[in-house]
Write a protein that holds these residues in place. Structure first.
Motif, PDB file in Angstrom:
ATOM      1  N   ALA A   1     -29.035   3.379  -2.928  1.00 32.34           N
ATOM      2  CA  ALA A   1     -29.422   2.964  -1.425  1.00 32.34           C
ATOM      3  C   ALA A   1     -28.375   3.820  -0.757  1.00 32.34           C
ATOM      4  O   ALA A   1     -27.539   4.518  -1.357  1.00 32.34           O
ATOM      5  CB  ALA A   1     -29.154   1.606  -1.453  1.00 32.34           C
ATOM      6  N   PRO A   2     -28.690   3.970   0.716  1.00 34.68           N
ATOM      7  CA  PRO A   2     -28.077   4.805   1.366  1.00 34.68           C
ATOM      8  C   PRO A   2     -26.447   4.459   1.337  1.00 34.68           C
ATOM      9  O   PRO A   2     -25.990   3.026   1.571  1.00 34.68           O
ATOM     10  CB  PRO A   2     -28.486   4.710   2.623  1.00 34.68           C
ATOM     11  CG  PRO A   2     -29.883   4.326   2.568  1.00 34.68           C
ATOM     12  CD  PRO A   2     -29.973   3.197   1.596  1.00 34.68           C
ATOM     13  N   GLY A   3     -25.617   5.075   1.183  1.00 38.64           N
ATOM     14  CA  GLY A   3     -24.251   4.828   1.086  1.00 38.64           C
ATOM     15  C   GLY A   3     -23.561   4.179  -0.098  1.00 38.64           C
ATOM     16  O   GLY A   3     -22.287   3.485  -0.318  1.00 38.64           O
ATOM     17  N   LYS A   4     -24.713   4.140  -1.160  1.00 42.04           N
ATOM     18  CA  LYS A   4     -24.042   3.192  -2.382  1.00 42.04           C
ATOM     19  C   LYS A   4     -24.320   4.128  -3.733  1.00 42.04           C
ATOM     20  O   LYS A   4     -24.884   5.157  -3.462  1.00 42.04           O
ATOM     21  CB  LYS A   4     -25.012   2.036  -2.518  1.00 42.04           C
ATOM     22  CG  LYS A   4     -24.807   1.004  -1.351  1.00 42.04           C
ATOM     23  CD  LYS A   4     -25.573  -0.237  -1.728  1.00 42.04           C
ATOM     24  CE  LYS A   4     -25.208  -1.548  -0.684  1.00 42.04           C
ATOM     25  NZ  LYS A   4     -25.883  -2.678  -1.280  1.00 42.04           N
ATOM     26  N   GLN A   5     -23.643   3.639  -4.610  1.00 41.78           N
ATOM     27  CA  GLN A   5     -23.816   4.487  -5.847  1.00 41.78           C
ATOM     28  C   GLN A   5     -25.047   4.386  -6.522  1.00 41.78           C
ATOM     29  O   GLN A   5     -25.687   3.094  -6.350  1.00 41.78           O
ATOM     30  CB  GLN A   5     -22.847   4.138  -6.519  1.00 41.78           C
ATOM     31  CG  GLN A   5     -21.305   4.692  -6.423  1.00 41.78           C
ATOM     32  CD  GLN A   5     -20.136   4.399  -7.359  1.00 41.78           C
ATOM     33  OE1 GLN A   5     -20.310   3.619  -7.970  1.00 41.78           O
ATOM     34  NE2 GLN A   5     -19.428   5.404  -7.679  1.00 41.78           N
ATOM     35  N   ARG A   6     -25.623   5.237  -7.463  1.00 47.29           N
ATOM     36  CA  ARG A   6     -26.442   5.179  -8.149  1.00 47.29           C
ATOM     37  C   ARG A   6     -26.534   3.811  -9.174  1.00 47.29           C
ATOM     38  O   ARG A   6     -25.545   3.850  -9.665  1.00 47.29           O
ATOM     39  CB  ARG A   6     -27.282   6.247  -8.958  1.00 47.29           C
ATOM     40  CG  ARG A   6     -28.607   6.196  -9.352  1.00 47.29           C
ATOM     41  CD  ARG A   6     -29.031   7.628  -9.957  1.00 47.29           C
ATOM     42  NE  ARG A   6     -29.241   8.508  -8.911  1.00 47.29           N
ATOM     43  CZ  ARG A   6     -29.311   9.787  -9.031  1.00 47.29           C
ATOM     44  NH1 ARG A   6     -29.363  10.341 -10.389  1.00 47.29           N
ATOM     45  NH2 ARG A   6     -29.396  10.771  -8.360  1.00 47.29           N
ATOM     46  N   GLU A   7     -27.536   3.202  -9.364  1.00 44.45           N
ATOM     47  CA  GLU A   7     -27.436   1.957 -10.135  1.00 44.45           C
ATOM     48  C   GLU A   7     -28.541   1.924 -11.203  1.00 44.45           C
ATOM     49  O   GLU A   7     -29.801   2.120 -10.767  1.00 44.45           O
ATOM     50  CB  GLU A   7     -27.210   0.638  -9.388  1.00 44.45           C
ATOM     51  CG  GLU A   7     -28.450   0.263  -8.416  1.00 44.45           C
ATOM     52  CD  GLU A   7     -27.987  -0.982  -7.962  1.00 44.45           C
ATOM     53  OE1 GLU A   7     -27.033  -1.762  -8.115  1.00 44.45           O
ATOM     54  OE2 GLU A   7     -28.798  -1.465  -6.932  1.00 44.45           O
ATOM     55  N   LEU A   8     -28.682   1.226 -12.443  1.00 39.54           N
ATOM     56  CA  LEU A   8     -29.503   1.266 -13.266  1.00 39.54           C
ATOM     57  C   LEU A   8     -30.315  -0.019 -12.712  1.00 39.54           C
ATOM     58  O   LEU A   8     -29.829  -1.126 -12.423  1.00 39.54           O
ATOM     59  CB  LEU A   8     -28.968   0.920 -14.502  1.00 39.54           C
ATOM     60  CG  LEU A   8     -29.998   0.575 -15.752  1.00 39.54           C
ATOM     61  CD1 LEU A   8     -31.063   1.789 -16.032  1.00 39.54           C
ATOM     62  CD2 LEU A   8     -29.189   0.130 -16.975  1.00 39.54           C
TER      63      LEU A   8
ATOM     64  N   VAL B   1     -34.037   4.918  -2.994  1.00 42.88           N
ATOM     65  CA  VAL B   1     -34.644   5.951  -3.695  1.00 42.88           C
ATOM     66  C   VAL B   1     -34.641   5.506  -5.187  1.00 42.88           C
ATOM     67  O   VAL B   1     -33.578   5.566  -5.519  1.00 42.88           O
ATOM     68  CB  VAL B   1     -34.163   7.432  -3.456  1.00 42.88           C
ATOM     69  CG1 VAL B   1     -34.832   8.359  -4.137  1.00 42.88           C
ATOM     70  CG2 VAL B   1     -34.200   7.698  -2.007  1.00 42.88           C
ATOM     71  N   TYR B   2     -35.703   5.494  -5.869  1.00 42.68           N
ATOM     72  CA  TYR B   2     -35.980   4.943  -7.160  1.00 42.68           C
ATOM     73  C   TYR B   2     -36.199   6.233  -7.923  1.00 42.68           C
ATOM     74  O   TYR B   2     -36.996   7.158  -7.663  1.00 42.68           O
ATOM     75  CB  TYR B   2     -36.994   4.102  -7.306  1.00 42.68           C
ATOM     76  CG  TYR B   2     -36.436   2.750  -6.890  1.00 42.68           C
ATOM     77  CD1 TYR B   2     -36.406   2.386  -5.409  1.00 42.68           C
ATOM     78  CD2 TYR B   2     -36.252   1.568  -7.686  1.00 42.68           C
ATOM     79  CE1 TYR B   2     -36.128   1.333  -5.229  1.00 42.68           C
ATOM     80  CE2 TYR B   2     -35.814   0.400  -7.355  1.00 42.68           C
ATOM     81  CZ  TYR B   2     -35.771   0.268  -5.851  1.00 42.68           C
ATOM     82  OH  TYR B   2     -35.398  -1.140  -5.413  1.00 42.68           O
ATOM     83  N   HIS B   3     -35.326   6.602  -8.838  1.00 39.65           N
ATOM     84  CA  HIS B   3     -35.701   7.558 -10.052  1.00 39.65           C
ATOM     85  C   HIS B   3     -35.933   7.099 -11.258  1.00 39.65           C
ATOM     86  O   HIS B   3     -35.289   6.202 -11.572  1.00 39.65           O
ATOM     87  CB  HIS B   3     -34.336   8.466 -10.054  1.00 39.65           C
ATOM     88  CG  HIS B   3     -33.808   9.235  -8.813  1.00 39.65           C
ATOM     89  ND1 HIS B   3     -34.119  10.357  -8.399  1.00 39.65           N
ATOM     90  CD2 HIS B   3     -33.174   8.665  -7.540  1.00 39.65           C
ATOM     91  CE1 HIS B   3     -33.547  10.566  -7.414  1.00 39.65           C
ATOM     92  NE2 HIS B   3     -32.897   9.482  -6.872  1.00 39.65           N
TER      93      HIS B   3
END
Length: 116
Positions: free
Chosen positions: A40-47, A92-94
């Motif tokens: 999410a904007p301004g946040k770290q990528r998370e599982l 954004v989902y990866h």
């Protein structure tokens, strides 16, 4: 080499559903696990969730009870069904493939936006 292409993101109202797809090409046999992550904007990528080849799914708390992993082996595709979406799911989902030899490959990402 493995390549990943995600699709299925979009704009949905809170409480709605989306189904994300991750289609793999290349050396599919080298994939040990497929994970879905989000940023999410301004946040770290998370599982979000992960599916091991030949094993069961793993869900983080943010996904339990709402999201479901699946796989279509014939289509080299992995799916993330997301139900009861909330505005905080906007990100954004990866998808990420964990390969033998501790290598990993990321897809380009797909935007999910949940309006309140």
């Amino acid at each position: 080499q493995v390549q990943l292409v995600e699709s299925g993101g979009g704009l949905v109202q809170a409480g709605g559903s989306l189904r994300l797809s991750c289609v793999a090409s290349g050396s599919i046999v080298h994939i040990r696990a497929m994970g879905w992550y989000r940023q999410a904007p301004g946040k770290q990528r998370e599982l979000v969730a992960r599916l091991y080849s030949g094993g069961g799914p793993y869900y983080e708390d943010i996904a339990k009870g709402r999201f479901t992993l699946s796989r279509n082996v014939a289509r080299n595709a992995w799916f993330l069904q997301m139900n009861n979406l909330k505005p905080e799911d906007t990100a954004v989902y990866h998808c990420k493939a964990a390969l033998v030899g501790d290598r990993e490959v990321w897809g380009q990402g797909t935007q999910v936006t949940v309006s309140s």
